[in-house]
Write an enzyme that holds these catalytic residues in place. Structure first.
Site, PDB file in Angstrom:
ATOM      1  N   ASP A 152     -18.345  91.825  58.297  1.00  0.00           N
ATOM      2  CA  ASP A 152     -17.810  90.700  59.054  1.00  0.00           C
ATOM      3  C   ASP A 152     -16.281  90.763  59.128  1.00  0.00           C
ATOM      4  O   ASP A 152     -15.591  89.771  58.886  1.00  0.00           O
ATOM      5  CB  ASP A 152     -18.278  89.370  58.429  1.00  0.00           C
ATOM      6  CG  ASP A 152     -17.997  88.178  59.334  1.00  0.00           C
ATOM      7  OD1 ASP A 152     -17.743  88.383  60.542  1.00  0.00           O
ATOM      8  OD2 ASP A 152     -18.024  87.029  58.844  1.00  0.00           O
ATOM      9  N   ASP A 295     -10.980  79.629  54.672  1.00  0.00           N
ATOM     10  CA  ASP A 295     -11.957  80.099  55.654  1.00  0.00           C
ATOM     11  C   ASP A 295     -13.196  79.208  55.662  1.00  0.00           C
ATOM     12  O   ASP A 295     -13.717  78.844  54.608  1.00  0.00           O
ATOM     13  CB  ASP A 295     -12.350  81.536  55.268  1.00  0.00           C
ATOM     14  CG  ASP A 295     -13.347  82.130  56.227  1.00  0.00           C
ATOM     15  OD1 ASP A 295     -13.037  82.171  57.422  1.00  0.00           O
ATOM     16  OD2 ASP A 295     -14.431  82.547  55.783  1.00  0.00           O
ATOM     17  N   GLU A 337      -9.278  76.089  58.315  1.00  0.00           N
ATOM     18  CA  GLU A 337      -9.937  76.723  59.463  1.00  0.00           C
ATOM     19  C   GLU A 337     -11.216  75.933  59.728  1.00  0.00           C
ATOM     20  O   GLU A 337     -12.288  76.249  59.240  1.00  0.00           O
ATOM     21  CB  GLU A 337     -10.275  78.192  59.170  1.00  0.00           C
ATOM     22  CG  GLU A 337     -10.712  78.944  60.420  1.00  0.00           C
ATOM     23  CD  GLU A 337     -12.154  79.451  60.431  1.00  0.00           C
ATOM     24  OE1 GLU A 337     -12.625  79.833  61.511  1.00  0.00           O
ATOM     25  OE2 GLU A 337     -12.811  79.460  59.377  1.00  0.00           O
ATOM     26  N   HIS A 401      -8.658  86.281  65.940  1.00  0.00           N
ATOM     27  CA  HIS A 401      -9.677  87.322  65.794  1.00  0.00           C
ATOM     28  C   HIS A 401     -11.073  86.807  66.146  1.00  0.00           C
ATOM     29  O   HIS A 401     -12.003  87.587  66.281  1.00  0.00           O
ATOM     30  CB  HIS A 401      -9.662  87.843  64.355  1.00  0.00           C
ATOM     31  CG  HIS A 401     -10.188  86.818  63.388  1.00  0.00           C
ATOM     32  ND1 HIS A 401      -9.484  85.684  63.065  1.00  0.00           N
ATOM     33  CD2 HIS A 401     -11.357  86.743  62.718  1.00  0.00           C
ATOM     34  CE1 HIS A 401     -10.204  84.955  62.235  1.00  0.00           C
ATOM     35  NE2 HIS A 401     -11.343  85.576  61.995  1.00  0.00           N
ATOM     36  N   ASP A 402     -11.235  85.474  66.233  1.00  0.00           N
ATOM     37  CA  ASP A 402     -12.550  84.899  66.506  1.00  0.00           C
ATOM     38  C   ASP A 402     -12.732  84.596  67.993  1.00  0.00           C
ATOM     39  O   ASP A 402     -11.809  84.751  68.790  1.00  0.00           O
ATOM     40  CB  ASP A 402     -12.734  83.625  65.676  1.00  0.00           C
ATOM     41  CG  ASP A 402     -13.200  83.943  64.261  1.00  0.00           C
ATOM     42  OD1 ASP A 402     -13.849  84.996  64.075  1.00  0.00           O
ATOM     43  OD2 ASP A 402     -12.909  83.152  63.350  1.00  0.00           O
ATOM     44  N   ARG A 526     -16.702  90.082  69.138  1.00  0.00           N
ATOM     45  CA  ARG A 526     -15.317  89.762  68.772  1.00  0.00           C
ATOM     46  C   ARG A 526     -14.472  91.023  68.596  1.00  0.00           C
ATOM     47  O   ARG A 526     -13.246  90.971  68.665  1.00  0.00           O
ATOM     48  CB  ARG A 526     -15.292  88.934  67.475  1.00  0.00           C
ATOM     49  CG  ARG A 526     -15.860  87.535  67.648  1.00  0.00           C
ATOM     50  CD  ARG A 526     -15.937  86.801  66.338  1.00  0.00           C
ATOM     51  NE  ARG A 526     -16.822  87.471  65.388  1.00  0.00           N
ATOM     52  CZ  ARG A 526     -17.035  87.058  64.148  1.00  0.00           C
ATOM     53  NH1 ARG A 526     -16.418  85.989  63.692  1.00  0.00           N
ATOM     54  NH2 ARG A 526     -17.862  87.701  63.339  1.00  0.00           N
TER      55      ARG A 526
HETATM   56  C1  GLC Z   1     -14.427  82.342  59.689  1.00  0.00           C
HETATM   57  C2  GLC Z   1     -13.778  83.602  60.179  1.00  0.00           C
HETATM   58  C3  GLC Z   1     -14.789  84.437  60.901  1.00  0.00           C
HETATM   59  C4  GLC Z   1     -15.913  84.768  59.940  1.00  0.00           C
HETATM   60  C5  GLC Z   1     -16.476  83.505  59.300  1.00  0.00           C
HETATM   61  C6  GLC Z   1     -17.312  83.826  58.114  1.00  0.00           C
HETATM   62  O1  GLC Z   1     -14.847  81.531  60.720  1.00  0.00           O
HETATM   63  O2  GLC Z   1     -12.690  83.296  61.001  1.00  0.00           O
HETATM   64  O3  GLC Z   1     -14.219  85.602  61.417  1.00  0.00           O
HETATM   65  O4  GLC Z   1     -16.912  85.439  60.632  1.00  0.00           O
HETATM   66  O5  GLC Z   1     -15.468  82.643  58.821  1.00  0.00           O
HETATM   67  O6  GLC Z   1     -16.500  84.218  57.039  1.00  0.00           O
END
Ligand code: GLC
Length: 650
Positions: A152, A295, A337, A401-402, A526
């Site tokens: 991931d 996160d 986030e 990045h998302d 992504r």
């Molecule tokens: C957050 C990150 C994403 C990741 C997810 C799980 O949303 O930005 O890229 O896939 O967490 O860790």
């Protein structure tokens, strides 16, 4: 006496009982740290009651709560003792100026170490690049040890204290942090605290059946509880996997895995998890990390019968981390986030919780306005959803990045005459280039057939029309795309909050479709906007006459200008009524300075009439700070297509 609050007194009592034991335990080392220890104790004194209250709310019902308090305090002392002297100095500096990050001087970038410079050592050689961009906040995407193959994008962490060997070592990270500090750049890292990878030692021990570590995660012998939970949960990565639980052969148990099956959710109802993760955070802080991006915050607390997102205890957990940081490493800032409904996003923002937060609503609605060329939705939402508590700020981003999700409020949409479901569909079609006349080349992400939900991947340039224009070789279209991009950036740096550049966007990086050839990436679109940097280090500073360099120069200019305009610091932002459906305007003010910002989201020049300008005190000859030209407001204000103006109306 129903409203008697017993906690302050009890908190004090507990501390008085626990502290002597800790002082004895660390006596030798504390003796050497005399003066500093007094400072630690002052912070402990200030924060303890709050920490006690949070921990009590989460764990007070457990018979060994007092033991939890003891363990937490000892960990705090231990990690504070390990903290290098120069970081203790930084702590003091930040305590004198706790709001440093609200300044107009702060601008940031986020990037992947491997995509940017291969590894940490080479990244050090690029500090001049960051200086050229005038950056002082560098966020490195997760760089810890992870499972081979799909991990991931680094978000499945196997060891928070080990760097992925392809990228470097922990001492290289500390050294980089030190060099950055010397240059006035703060290092930000992800704190991936909702889950670990299934290869983390804790997960390995759980797999071997160790009850202590089984309790670090949510595991179940059968489907009884998973089925009950599942009824209310949404799938985050529906194209990869349905449901939030994964069967583990070795344990013969179901494991809670909100994201991928190799990402095991941590169980924060176990105080040992809270303490252990606090140690990981403080360990990283002691390497020089100043800003932690928390996160996936919405998912950290589970409650049966709910969607297990944004639970009140999730806030309590984060507040506990905040209090712990303020005691043992007070320079730490937390960034939330939470890419969820805007009502929930703001709940994470507080000086006692996360001082920083992504601004996903602004991001989504900027794209919405670009697609519709109208600003009514953006204007309405920003008018009542921008304000956040003092001592906190937004992190404004255009891309990261998302994926992009259309997580706006349905009531807000209806208020401005927009049908939310139909509009989401339209936006998705627009940004995947399916809508007739669309300029965007995005890629769908995680289509969910149950509710038709789908998100968008793609770079800033490709979504804003540059890729299509370049493919067509049409200079007029290229020019339009460049203007769109630069207008969005001008908003990003002026509207209030820290502008966070997504590495590669500074030179207009476009989509990279090669991810489909990699079996570990093909199911995750992504990767289309996670491209390897094309430039060699020596070219970075070579200032050439290319499209890339036009973007780069504009970015440098915008950052520099922002830093010269005190009104652009965090603070007052008043959305105005421009009287024109295509013009998005706001006033930024600080002390005597007032800046009127107007952005034109349409393909044609637009005007704001004199009457409107008068209402906001804009008259006579004023300077447009963006173009450094004088504009007469005797008549209407004309704004060219896809342009921004920053009028000094002080
Ligand atoms: C957050 C990150 C994403 C990741 C997810 C799980 O949303 O930005 O890229 O896939 O967490 O860790």
């Amino acid at each position: 006496m129903t409203d008697y609050d017993w906690r302050p007194e009890q908190a004090r009592k507990s501390l008085n009982r626990i502290l002597p034991g800790a002082e004895e335990k660390f006596a030798d080392r504390l003796f050497e740290a005399q003066g500093d220890w007094q400072k630690f104790k002052i912070r402990l004194d200030c924060q303890w009651e709050r920490l006690f209250t949070y921990l009590h709310a989460l764990y007070g019902w457990q018979y060994d709560f007092f033991y939890t308090l003891e363990r937490v305090l000892c960990s705090l002392v231990e990690y504070w003792l390990q903290r290098p002297p120069e970081l203790k100095l930084l702590d003091e500096k930040r305590q004198v100026d706790p709001n440093w990050f609200l300044s107009e001087k702060v601008v940031g970038i986020v990037l992947y170490v491997d995509l940017f410079s291969d590894n940490l050592t080479k990244l050090k050689d690029h500090i001049s690049y960051f200086k050229k961009l005038d950056l002082n906040y560098l966020h490195l995407m997760p760089l810890f040890s992870v499972p081979l193959g799909d991990n991931d994008g680094g978000y499945a962490v196997s060891d928070y204290r080990a760097i992925n060997p392809d990228l470097g070592t922990m001492s290289e990270l500390s050294e980089l942090a030190r060099r950055l500090r010397e240059e006035g750049i703060s290092l930000a890292l992800d704190f991936v605290f909702n889950h670990t990878s299934d290869e983390h030692t804790w997960a390995k021990r759980a797999r071997s059946g160790d009850p202590e570590y089984l309790n670090y995660y949510f595991t179940y012998p059968d489907r009884e509880l998973p089925d009950q939970f599942q009824k209310y949960l949404r799938d985050i990565f529906p194209t990869v996997r349905r449901g939030s639980f994964t069967w583990n052969e070795e344990m013969q148990r179901w494991v809670w895995t909100t994201f991928n099956s190799f990402q095991w959710d941590l169980n924060y109802s176990n105080p040992e998890v809270m303490r252990a993760m606090m140690e990981e955070m403080l360990y990283l802080a002691n390497q020089g990390v100043e800003i932690f991006r928390l996160d996936a915050v919405p998912f950290i607390w589970k409650r049966l019968g709910t969607d297990c997102e944004n639970q009140p205890e999730a806030h309590t957990v984060i507040r506990a981390f905040n209090a712990m940081a303020k005691i043992a490493a007070p320079c730490i800032l937390l960034k939330s986030e939470a890419i969820v409904h805007p009502d929930e996003v703001v709940k994470y923002i507080h000086p006692d919780e996360c001082q920083l937060s992504y601004n996903p609503l602004l991001m989504a609605l900027l794209w919405e306005s670009l697609a519709t060329t109208e600003v009514k939705f953006l204007e309405h939402s920003m008018r009542h959803r921008s304000r956040i508590p003092a001592g906190c700020t937004w992190v404004n981003y255009l891309r990261c990045h998302d994926d992009i999700g259309w997580s706006f409020d349905d009531v807000d949409a209806r208020k401005v005459g927009i049908d939310p479901a139909g509009h989401r569909k339209f936006l998705t079609e627009f940004y995947t280039g399916k809508y007739p006349g669309s300029f965007a080349l995005g890629v769908p992400f995680q289509f969910n057939p149950d509710n038709d939900d789908v998100r968008i991947s793609g770079t800033l340039s490709s979504l804003a029309g540059l890729e299509e224009a370049v493919k067509k070789g049409d200079n007029e279209l290229i020019e339009k795309a460049v203007r769109r991009i630069n207008m969005l950036r001008a908003i990003q740096v002026s509207i209030g909050g820290i502008p966070l550049l997504y590495g590669g966007d500074e030179f207009g990086q476009m989509n990279d479709y090669t991810y489909v050839t990699d079996p570990t990436k093909i199911n995750d679109s992504r990767w289309v906007h996670r491209a390897k940097r094309r430039w060699e280090a020596r070219d970075d500073l070579a200032d050439q006459d290319t499209l890339e360099w036009r973007f780069f120069r504009e970015m440098v200019k915008l950052f520099r200008l922002r830093k010269e305009i005190p009104a652009f610091q965090n603070g007052a932002m008043e959305v105005i009524s421009t009287g024109n459906p295509h013009l998005f305007g706001y006033i930024r003010a600080f002390e005597n300075q007032r800046i009127l910002v107007v952005n034109n989201f349409s393909d044609n020049p637009q005007k704001m009439d004199t009457g409107r300008l008068e209402i906001y005190g804009a008259r006579g000859d004023v300077v447009n700070l963006l173009s450094d030209t004088v504009v007469s407001l005797e008549g209407d204000l004309m704004v060219e297509d896809y342009r921004a103006v920053w009028l000094d109306i002080s």
